[in-house]
Every structure is written in structure tokens, then in C-alpha cells.
Design an enzyme around this catalytic site. Structure first.
Site, PDB file in Angstrom:
ATOM      1  N   ASP A  19       0.843  -1.196   0.000  1.00 14.50           N
ATOM      2  CA  ASP A  19       0.000   0.000   0.000  1.00 14.50           C
ATOM      3  C   ASP A  19       0.881   1.248   0.000  1.00 14.50           C
ATOM      4  O   ASP A  19       1.911   1.292   0.674  1.00 14.50           O
ATOM      5  CB  ASP A  19      -0.907   0.018   1.232  1.00 14.50           C
ATOM      6  CG  ASP A  19      -1.826  -1.196   1.279  1.00 14.50           C
ATOM      7  OD1 ASP A  19      -2.427  -1.510   0.239  1.00 14.50           O
ATOM      8  OD2 ASP A  19      -1.920  -1.817   2.352  1.00 14.50           O
TER       9      ASP A  19
ATOM     10  N   ASP B 255       0.483   5.330   0.650  1.00 16.71           N
ATOM     11  CA  ASP B 255      -0.350   6.432   1.133  1.00 16.71           C
ATOM     12  C   ASP B 255       0.325   7.759   0.848  1.00 16.71           C
ATOM     13  O   ASP B 255       1.558   7.879   0.908  1.00 16.71           O
ATOM     14  CB  ASP B 255      -0.598   6.301   2.636  1.00 16.71           C
ATOM     15  CG  ASP B 255      -1.400   5.045   2.978  1.00 16.71           C
ATOM     16  OD1 ASP B 255      -2.077   4.517   2.080  1.00 16.71           O
ATOM     17  OD2 ASP B 255      -1.337   4.600   4.139  1.00 16.71           O
TER      18      ASP B 255
ATOM     19  N   ASP C 102       1.384   7.867  14.843  1.00 13.80           N
ATOM     20  CA  ASP C 102       1.556   7.010  16.015  1.00 13.80           C
ATOM     21  C   ASP C 102       3.017   6.746  16.360  1.00 13.80           C
ATOM     22  O   ASP C 102       3.517   7.164  17.412  1.00 13.80           O
ATOM     23  CB  ASP C 102       0.779   5.701  15.834  1.00 13.80           C
ATOM     24  CG  ASP C 102       1.021   5.023  14.492  1.00 13.80           C
ATOM     25  OD1 ASP C 102       1.949   5.431  13.761  1.00 13.80           O
ATOM     26  OD2 ASP C 102       0.288   4.064  14.159  1.00 13.80           O
TER      27      ASP C 102
END
Length: 452
Positions: free
Chosen positions: A64, A66, A143
Site C-alpha cells: 500500500d 499512502d 503514532d
């Protein structure tokens, strides 16, 4: 809201030029590059961000990609006809290129000076957050420090605002900000820490791991559907066995799969072997590019208590099929309160479990009916995982493996027609593969007919 990095001396922006990092555009998907270039050409800032940057720096191959930008979701949608806006909790733009989706997020702000922003916090948890900000604010909102690295398409540099490059070099997971505060905002971050540590073979920084025991119960308040998605990432990404062991090590398994944790705490060696071998087999299939199903994996994880409940009810005199159905319903019902396993998977799980006692019924009609079952293969694979339960169970698995290789007529000839050995010792009594011994026909006494 305090978003310090957790160090007394917060690291300043560090820009790593192209010749000092390992990221190449050849390793970035063409779809992601198209999004980055289009945003940049339209005058917006555009960065590859998060796990893709981290994995590329480690020499991995991200699935993926992003993108983070200062363009709002509506502005992104105007640039791409193949774009759809999603999410209420976090407003995002998805740019769709066939099967590939590039997720585009607007820089998140801290919202400390914005009383008009769309942020909603309940008991310390962020339930909605759509306040836009700067890239600096966006970095400290993430995070882990290794997930706050930005690849700049304008000059191919990597921008590091919180010390993520050092953590990549040290192979350590450190949270951005106060761990207790960050876990209260989103308890699923504890699971993400365990998953990333397993996947990347990183250690979890002591301050990041310290609150697990005290704050683990917050996971019971997380949305079960979200925990299902997190479970798939954890166990179907090719590093499921390591993730499982990390969950146990961190003391988090009991909050995600309580029945699994209870069954393993009883010291059942055979069950641990079944669970770990099932996870290892799944990892191998993922790595080989073969299909995997969550149903089989969840059937493995929950088997211990299903088996124990079924056996207890059978010992009390309950009919066999009813006992297995009741045990499955009981364990699945409890688990779905934590992890929302869709019915299409729980139905398959229940079939796999209910077929297990039927493997012990070595009779001609029963054997052929079981072989014709649509879920036979999955149930048989499950039977093989049970080999450590007993020598008889191992022999049962070998019997069925051999039986599947035989022509139907040979198998039929080797099996008792109606009454035959039933139970785990049946394979020792039925010699599959050897034709039955022919009986000698008795000679008829002379002068008498053979009729009764």
C-alpha cells in the site's frame, strides 16, 4: 493536547537528500507516482508517507502507498475523476486505479488553536478528527516515529520531523508523545505495536510497552469490526505466527481472543502445536502467493474451547451433533463480541469443527459422504493439524490421506459396509489399500440344495 516526541530534546527537522537514502521511484507504484506528480504540478505539497516510506527504507516491497498533502479532500477530488471521498472519523480521498487504491490524506492539525474544527473526543479517545494543519503538525499526530517519515516528490528527499530515521536504523518502535495518552486516544495502537514489531522484527521501546497491561482492557471497547480488520492484517500478512507470539508476549492476546488465551493457559501442548502450525502454514501460503481464508485461521484459534465444551456436553449425555453445534455457537458468540467475524466465515468455521468427529467413523457410506462434503478439504487440513493430540489422531490423519489417493472401488472394497470400527482406533482395524481377503466358498454336501 501535548504532542511532544517523548524526548527532552525533541529532534528538529532533518532532510535526507536523494543520495543518502535507499528509496527509488522504481520501487514506488506507478499509481502512487501519478497521484504525487499531479498534486505537485497543481501547486500542492505531495509526499509519500507512513509504512511505505518505512518499508522502502528497510528494503521491503510495500503493498500500500499512502499520500499526504496540504490539498483538502475536496481539492483532491477536483484533480482526479477516479476519486471518491470516504470516512467520517477521518475524511480521506481514495484515488482508484483498477484494483489499486491510493489513499490521500490532508495534513492533520493539532487543533489547539482551532475551536471551530471538526474534532470530537470521548473519554480521551478521538472519535472524529477532521482538522487540517501543517506537515509539522501532521508528523506529531502520527503514532510511531518510524511511520512519520515523508518522501518528497519535488526533490526526492526524505523529511524526518520526529527522529524516525534513527528508529529505523535502531530497529525500534517508539511512540510519538505520551504513550498513555496516545493509547487512550486509540487503543488499537497497542495491537499495531505488536503487529509492526513482529512484521519488522523490531523491538518495542520500553515506555511504549509499559502501559499494555493497564490499558489493554480498553481494547474491549474498540469497534469489533475494526478489530476484525486489524486481526486480518495481523494474521494474514505473512507474519501471523510472529504476531501471535508477540501478542502473547505483550499480554494482549486475552483482550483480542479471550477463549484462545484461556485454552492455552491450561498448558495444552497439542493445542499450542495446532495453533502455531496453523499460523505457520498460513504464513507459508501467503508468501507463496496462494489463497488463504480467515475462516480456517479463526477455526484454528478458537478450536480449544470449542473442543472442550463439546466433549463436556457429550460426557453429560448430550447427542454428539447437538453438542458440537452448541459448543460452536457458544464460542463464536463470545468471540464476535470482541472481533466481528462475518457470518460467511463463522458458518465455514462451524462446518470445519462439526466434521471433525465424522473422521472417526470409518464405515463405507459415512466415508464416501464425508469425502463428498464441500468443506472436506478444509476439515481434512484441520484434522492434520490435530496430529499432536494423540498417536491415534496422527494415524487417523494418515489413514484419510491415504484413502483419498485410492480409486473409489478399491476404497469401497476395503471398508465395512455398515457396522465397522468407530473411533480413533479405527484406522488400525481397517486396512485401506489392501483388498479384503476372499472367503473360501464352502462345498455343498452332496444331495442337498443350497437353499435355506
Amino acid at each position: 493536547m501535548n504532542f511532544q516526541t517523548g524526548n527532552d530534546d525533541a529532534p528538529a527537522l532533518r532532510i535526507i537528500p536523494r543520495d543518502q537514502h535507499a528509496i527509488s521511484r522504481k520501487s514506488i507504484s506507478k499509481a502512487a507516482l501519478r497521484v504525487l506528480y499531479r498534486l505537485n504540478e497543481a501547486g500542492f505539497d505531495a509526499y509519500l508517507v507512513g509504512g511505505a516510506v518505512r518499508d522502502l527504507l528497510l528494503g521491503g516491497h510495500p503493498k500500500d502507498f499512502d499520500v499526504a498533502t496540504n490539498a483538502t479532500p475536496d481539492e483532491v477530488k477536483k484533480l482526479f475523476r477516479n476519486c471518491r471521498l470516504i470516512g467520517r472519523r477521518f475524511r480521506l480521498a481514495h484515488v482508484v486505479f483498477g484494483p489499486e487504491i491510493i489513499e490521500v490524506a490532508t495534513f492533520r492539525g493539532t487543533g489547539e488553536d482551532d475551536t471551530e474544527g471538526d474534532r470530537h473526543i470521548v473519554d480521551g479517545r478521538i472519535v472524529r478528527d477532521n482538522i487540517w494543519g501543517t506537515i509539522e503538525e501532521d508528523a506529531v499526530r502520527r503514532d510511531f516515529r518510524v511511520n512519520a517519515l515523508y518522501y518528497d516528490i519535488s526533490d526526492f528527499s526524505v523529511r524526518d520531523y520526529v527522529g524516525g530515521m534513527q528508529d529505523v536504523a535502531d530497529r525500534v518502535l517508539r511512540l510519538i508523545g505520551d504513550p498513555v495518552t496516545r493509547y487512550r486516544e486509540d487503543p488499537v495502537r497497542m495491537l499495531r505495536a505488536a503487529r509492526l514489531a513482529a512484521k519488522l522484527e523490531f523491538r518495542i521501546d520500553a515506555p511504549a510497552a509499559a502501559p499494555f497491561e493497564a490499558l489493554g482492557p480498553l481494547l474491549t471497547e474498540a469497534a469489533p469490526a475494526r478489530l476484525f480488520d486489524e486481526s486480518l492484517k495481523m494474521f494474514l500478512g505473512g507474519h501471523g505466527l510472529k504476531s501471535f507470539r508477540m501478542l502473547e508476549q505483550c499480554g494482549l492476546l486475552k483482550f483480542l481472543f479471550p477463549s484462545t488465551a484461556r485454552a492455552l493457559e491450561r498448558g495444552d501442548h497439542a493445542l499450542r502445536s495446532l495453533v502455531e502450525q496453523g499460523l505457520a502454514n498460513t504464513d507459508a501460503r501467503v508468501i507463496e502467493g496462494k489463497s488463504v481464508t480467515p475462516a480456517f485461521l479463526f477455526a484454528v484459534l478458537l478450536w480449544g474451547e470449542v473442543r472442550d465444551h463439546a466433549h463436556a456436553w457429550i460426557a453429560q449425555g448430550m447427542e454428539l451433533s447437538e453438542a458440537w453445534a452448541r459448543a460452536a455457537a457458544h464460542v463464536v458468540g463470545e468471540q464476535c463480541q470482541r472481533v466481528a467475524i462475518p457470518r460467511r466465515f463463522t458458518f465455514t468455521m462451524e462446518e470445519i469443527w462439526s466434521l471433525q468427529p465424522r473422521f472417526e467413523q470409518i464405515q463405507r457410506k459415512r466415508v464416501f459422504r464425508l469425502l463428498a462434503q464441500p468443506r472436506f478439504r478444509a476439515a481434512f487440513d484441520f484434522l492434520l493439524l490435530r496430529a499432536e493430540e494423540s498417536p491415534a489422531m496422527r494415524e487417523l490423519g494418515q489413514w484419510w490421506a491415504h484413502a483419498q489417493q485410492l480409486p473409489q472401488d478399491v476404497l469401497a472394497a476395503a471398508l465395512p459396509a455398515a457396522s465397522g470400527p468407530i473411533g480413533p482406533d479405527a484406522p488400525a482395524a481397517v486396512a485401506v489399500g489392501r483388498p479384503p481377503r476372499k472367503r473360501r466358498r464352502r462345498r455343498k454336501p452332496s444331495g442337498k440344495s443350497g437353499s435355506a
